[in-house]
Design an enzyme around this catalytic site. Structure first.
Site, PDB file in Angstrom:
ATOM      1  N   GLY A  39      -0.652 -11.336  43.954  1.00 37.53           N
ATOM      2  CA  GLY A  39      -1.815 -10.727  44.954  1.00 37.53           C
ATOM      3  C   GLY A  39      -1.142 -10.094  46.177  1.00 37.53           C
ATOM      4  O   GLY A  39      -0.493 -10.317  47.046  1.00 37.53           O
ATOM      5  N   PHE A  75       0.636 -17.854  37.114  1.00 40.55           N
ATOM      6  CA  PHE A  75       1.845 -17.632  37.590  1.00 40.55           C
ATOM      7  C   PHE A  75       2.334 -17.342  36.190  1.00 40.55           C
ATOM      8  O   PHE A  75       1.719 -17.377  35.442  1.00 40.55           O
ATOM      9  CB  PHE A  75       2.962 -19.114  38.003  1.00 40.55           C
ATOM     10  CG  PHE A  75       2.760 -18.703  39.217  1.00 40.55           C
ATOM     11  CD1 PHE A  75       2.028 -18.706  40.308  1.00 40.55           C
ATOM     12  CD2 PHE A  75       3.066 -20.450  39.303  1.00 40.55           C
ATOM     13  CE1 PHE A  75       1.954 -18.373  41.722  1.00 40.55           C
ATOM     14  CE2 PHE A  75       2.966 -20.890  41.629  1.00 40.55           C
ATOM     15  CZ  PHE A  75       1.859 -19.653  41.833  1.00 40.55           C
ATOM     16  N   TYR A 140       6.001 -20.595  30.628  1.00 40.97           N
ATOM     17  CA  TYR A 140       4.990 -19.625  30.508  1.00 40.97           C
ATOM     18  C   TYR A 140       3.794 -20.162  29.538  1.00 40.97           C
ATOM     19  O   TYR A 140       2.961 -19.813  29.578  1.00 40.97           O
ATOM     20  CB  TYR A 140       5.658 -18.396  31.431  1.00 40.97           C
ATOM     21  CG  TYR A 140       3.838 -17.715  30.701  1.00 40.97           C
ATOM     22  CD1 TYR A 140       2.768 -17.292  32.305  1.00 40.97           C
ATOM     23  CD2 TYR A 140       3.905 -16.291  30.389  1.00 40.97           C
ATOM     24  CE1 TYR A 140       2.112 -16.503  31.658  1.00 40.97           C
ATOM     25  CE2 TYR A 140       2.964 -15.094  30.086  1.00 40.97           C
ATOM     26  CZ  TYR A 140       1.901 -15.527  30.918  1.00 40.97           C
ATOM     27  OH  TYR A 140       1.226 -14.260  30.937  1.00 40.97           O
TER      28      TYR A 140
HETATM   29  N1  LIG Z   1       0.500  -8.052  32.955  1.00 40.08           N
HETATM   30  C1  LIG Z   1       0.681  -8.468  31.848  1.00 40.08           C
HETATM   31  O1  LIG Z   1       0.932  -7.432  31.179  1.00 40.08           O
HETATM   32  C2  LIG Z   1       0.199  -9.975  31.286  1.00 40.08           C
HETATM   33  C3  LIG Z   1       0.196 -10.364  29.617  1.00 40.08           C
HETATM   34  C4  LIG Z   1      -0.862 -11.186  29.270  1.00 40.08           C
HETATM   35  C5  LIG Z   1      -1.165 -11.997  30.531  1.00 40.08           C
HETATM   36  N2  LIG Z   1      -1.303 -11.615  31.286  1.00 40.08           N
HETATM   37  C6  LIG Z   1      -1.641 -12.736  32.683  1.00 40.08           C
HETATM   38  O2  LIG Z   1      -3.080 -12.184  33.011  1.00 40.08           O
HETATM   39  C7  LIG Z   1      -3.135 -12.756  34.388  1.00 40.08           C
HETATM   40  C8  LIG Z   1      -3.182 -11.521  35.154  1.00 40.08           C
HETATM   41  O3  LIG Z   1      -2.388 -11.143  35.133  1.00 40.08           O
HETATM   42  P1  LIG Z   1      -1.004  -9.672  36.487  1.00 40.08           P
HETATM   43  O4  LIG Z   1      -1.007  -9.078  35.964  1.00 40.08           O
HETATM   44  O5  LIG Z   1      -2.643  -9.404  36.670  1.00 40.08           O
HETATM   45  O6  LIG Z   1      -1.035 -10.747  37.645  1.00 40.08           O
HETATM   46  P2  LIG Z   1      -0.629 -10.597  39.569  1.00 40.08           P
HETATM   47  O7  LIG Z   1       0.022 -11.656  39.109  1.00 40.08           O
HETATM   48  O8  LIG Z   1      -0.750  -9.303  39.970  1.00 40.08           O
HETATM   49  O9  LIG Z   1      -2.211 -11.707  39.159  1.00 40.08           O
HETATM   50  C9  LIG Z   1      -2.867 -12.952  39.443  1.00 40.08           C
HETATM   51  C10 LIG Z   1      -3.363 -12.909  40.816  1.00 40.08           C
HETATM   52  O10 LIG Z   1      -3.698 -14.095  40.264  1.00 40.08           O
HETATM   53  C11 LIG Z   1      -2.822 -15.200  41.927  1.00 40.08           C
HETATM   54  N3  LIG Z   1      -3.142 -16.467  42.123  1.00 40.08           N
HETATM   55  C12 LIG Z   1      -2.185 -17.341  41.704  1.00 40.08           C
HETATM   56  N4  LIG Z   1      -2.668 -18.758  41.674  1.00 40.08           N
HETATM   57  C13 LIG Z   1      -3.348 -18.964  42.055  1.00 40.08           C
HETATM   58  C14 LIG Z   1      -3.617 -19.981  42.228  1.00 40.08           C
HETATM   59  N5  LIG Z   1      -3.656 -20.971  42.210  1.00 40.08           N
HETATM   60  N6  LIG Z   1      -5.209 -19.844  43.051  1.00 40.08           N
HETATM   61  C15 LIG Z   1      -5.559 -18.637  43.482  1.00 40.08           C
HETATM   62  N7  LIG Z   1      -4.703 -17.522  43.102  1.00 40.08           N
HETATM   63  C16 LIG Z   1      -4.287 -17.277  43.060  1.00 40.08           C
HETATM   64  C17 LIG Z   1      -2.215 -14.468  42.789  1.00 40.08           C
HETATM   65  O11 LIG Z   1      -2.146 -13.829  44.429  1.00 40.08           O
HETATM   66  C18 LIG Z   1      -2.552 -12.616  42.175  1.00 40.08           C
HETATM   67  O12 LIG Z   1      -3.032 -12.691  43.049  1.00 40.08           O
HETATM   68  C19 LIG Z   1      -2.343 -14.070  34.380  1.00 40.08           C
HETATM   69  O13 LIG Z   1      -2.921 -15.101  33.975  1.00 40.08           O
HETATM   70  C20 LIG Z   1      -1.380 -13.111  33.350  1.00 40.08           C
HETATM   71  O14 LIG Z   1      -0.396 -14.631  32.937  1.00 40.08           O
HETATM   72  C21 LIG Z   1      -0.766 -10.481  32.145  1.00 40.08           C
END
Ligand SMILES: NC(=O)c1ccc[n+]([C@@H]2O[C@H](COP(=O)([O-])OP(=O)(O)OC[C@H]3O[C@@H](n4cnc5c(N)ncnc54)[C@H](O)[C@@H]3O)[C@@H](O)[C@H]2O)c1
Length: 325
Positions: A39, A75, A140
Site C-alpha cells: 500500500g 497478499f 492464495y
Molecule cells: N482487488 C481485488 O479484486 C480483490 C478480489 C478479492 C479479494 N481481495 C482482497 O481484498 C483485500 C484488499 O485487496 P487490495 O486489492 O486492496 O490489495 P492491496 O495490496 O492494495 O491492499 C492490501 C493492503 O494490506 C497491507 N498489508 C499486507 N499485509 C499486511 C500486514 N501483515 N500488516 C499490515 N498491512 C498489511 C498492504 O500494505 C496493502 O496496503 C485483500 O485481502 C485481497 O485478498 C481483493
C-alpha cells in the site's frame, strides 16, 4: 448505526482505502493499520488515524475503544502465491490468527473480512453461490479459505460477529483511490496502461472458451459499491454467526468486452495479442448476489462496465500525470 470506531487493516491499499473513506463519510472514526508492504501512505484517507505496523502486532494497537475491525491486510497475487506459497500462509493466515487473538484479548467482537472468489476454484455451476464447493486452485485462495474456516470457529466458540465477503473482480476508482498493484495483474488497469501508451498491447489468454466470444467471462464490481456492502455487513452481523456472502454484480463481461469498453471510454486504440490459455483460468466466474441482497439489503448502484472503466480511467490518468507519463 450510530458513530463507531473501527480499525481498518490494509487501509493504505486499494479497497481498504475506499472502505475507510466511506466509513469516514458515514461519520465513523477510523484507524488504519498498514505496513505499506503493497500500500501507499497517501492511500490513507484524510481524517483517518494511521499506524504504520503489522497485523501480526495487532495486540499492541487494539483496545476496547474499538467497535469492530475491517480486515483487508493480505497478499493477493495469485501467481506469486504459486511460486512462494509460504509467504501467503505466513501473512494471510498467520496475520489473521494474530488479529483474532488480539480482538479476543481486547474484547472487540465485530469483524468484516475480505475473502475472495478464489476460495471456490473451478466453479461447478454458474452463478456461484456461497454453498458451492470450495476447492481453491492457488495457495492464495487456499489461504483465504483457511481464514474463512478460522473465523467460523471463532464465531462458534467465542461469539464473534463476523462476515466474510467474497469479492469477485473489484474495479473502478473512488476519487483518488484506485488500483495500483505492482506488478499489475488485474485486467482493467492493464488495458488502461495500454490506452495510456505505457504497454504496447494487451494479451488475451485464449479465445476458445465456451463463452459467447470465446474469451473468459468475469464479474466486475465497482469498488464504491463494494465499500457500501462493508458498511451494511458491519451492521448486519450478529454474535456467534459467521455470514459468508459473495459480492459481485451477478453479471459477467468477457475479456474482449472489457477491451472494447476501454477503447470506447478512452478513445485510444488498444492492440491485443492472442496468447495461449493460462492454467487454472475458469471460463466463467460470476457471482450470485442473492445473499448480499437478502442479508445485507445490498444492490450495486454502478453495475455498468462503462462507468467502472470511466472511473478507473480518470484515476489511471491522474496517476500517469503524477509520474510524468
Ligand atoms: N482487488 C481485488 O479484486 C480483490 C478480489 C478479492 C479479494 N481481495 C482482497 O481484498 C483485500 C484488499 O485487496 P487490495 O486489492 O486492496 O490489495 P492491496 O495490496 O492494495 O491492499 C492490501 C493492503 O494490506 C497491507 N498489508 C499486507 N499485509 C499486511 C500486514 N501483515 N500488516 C499490515 N498491512 C498489511 C498492504 O500494505 C496493502 O496496503 C485483500 O485481502 C485481497 O485478498 C481483493
Amino acid at each position: 448505526m450510530s458513530t463507531a470506531k473501527y480499525l481498518v487493516t490494509g487501509g493504505a491499499g486499494y479497497i481498504g482505502g475506499v472502505v475507510a473513506a466511506h466509513l469516514l463519510e458515514a461519520g465513523h472514526r477510523v484507524t488504519v493499520l498498514d505496513d505499506l508492504s503493497t500500500g501507499f501512505r497517501e492511500g490513507v484517507p484524510g481524517g483517518a488515524d494511521f499506524i504504520e505496523g503489522r497485523v501480526q502486532d495487532a495486540a499492541r494497537y487494539l483496545d476496547a475503544s474499538y467497535d469492530g475491525v475491517l480486515h483487508f491486510a493480505a497478499f493477493s497475487q495469485v501467481g506469486e502465491s504459486v511460486v512462494d506459497p509460504e509467504k501467503y500462509w505466513v501473512n494471510n493466515v498467520g496475520g489473521t490468527m494474530a488479529l483474532l487473538a488480539a480482538m479476543r484479548g481486547a474484547g472487540v467482537r465485530r469483524l468484516v473480512f475480505s475473502s475472495t472468489a478464489a476460495t471456490y476454484g473451478e466453479p461447478v455451476s454458474t452463478p456461484l453461490t456461497e454453498t458451492d464447493p470450495t476447492a481453491p486452485t492457488s495457495p492464495y485462495g487456499a489461504s483465504k479459505l483457511a481464514v474463512d474456516h478460522m473465523i467460523t470457529g471463532e464465531a462458534a466458540a467465542h461469539g464473534l460477529a463476523a462476515a466474510s465477503l467474497r469479492y469477485f473482480n473489484v474495479a473502478g476508482a473512488y476519487g483518488r483511490h484506485g488500483e495500483r498493484h505492482d506488478p499489475e495483474s488485474h485486467l482493467i488497469p492493464l488495458v488502461l496502461q495500454v490506452a495510456l501508451g505505457r504497454r504496447p498491447s494487451i494479451s488475451v489468454y485464449g479465445d476458445d472458451y465456451p463463452t459467447p466470444d470465446g474469451t473468459c467471462v468475469r464479474d466486475y464490481i465497482h469498488v464504491a459499491d463494494l465499500a457500501e456492502a462493508h458498511l451494511l455487513a458491519m451492521d448486519a452481523i450478529t454474535p456467534g454467526e459467521h455470514l459468508i456472502c459473495n459480492l459481485g454484480n451477478g453479471n459477467g463481461f468477457s475479456v474482449r468486452e472489457v477491451i472494447e469498453t476501454v477503447r470506447e471510454v478512452t478513445g485510444h486504440p488498444v492492440p491485443e495479442v492472442l496468447a495461449a490459455r493460462r492454467g487454472g483460468d475458469p471460463a466463467v466466474l460470476v457471482a450470485s448476489a442473492a445473499t448480499a441482497r437478502d442479508r445485507l439489503g445490498w444492490k450495486p448502484s454502478r453495475p455498468e462496465l462503462a462507468d467502472i472503466v470511466a472511473d478507473a480511467w480518470d484515476f489511471a490518468r491522474a496517476v500517469g500525470a503524477e509520474r510524468g507519463a
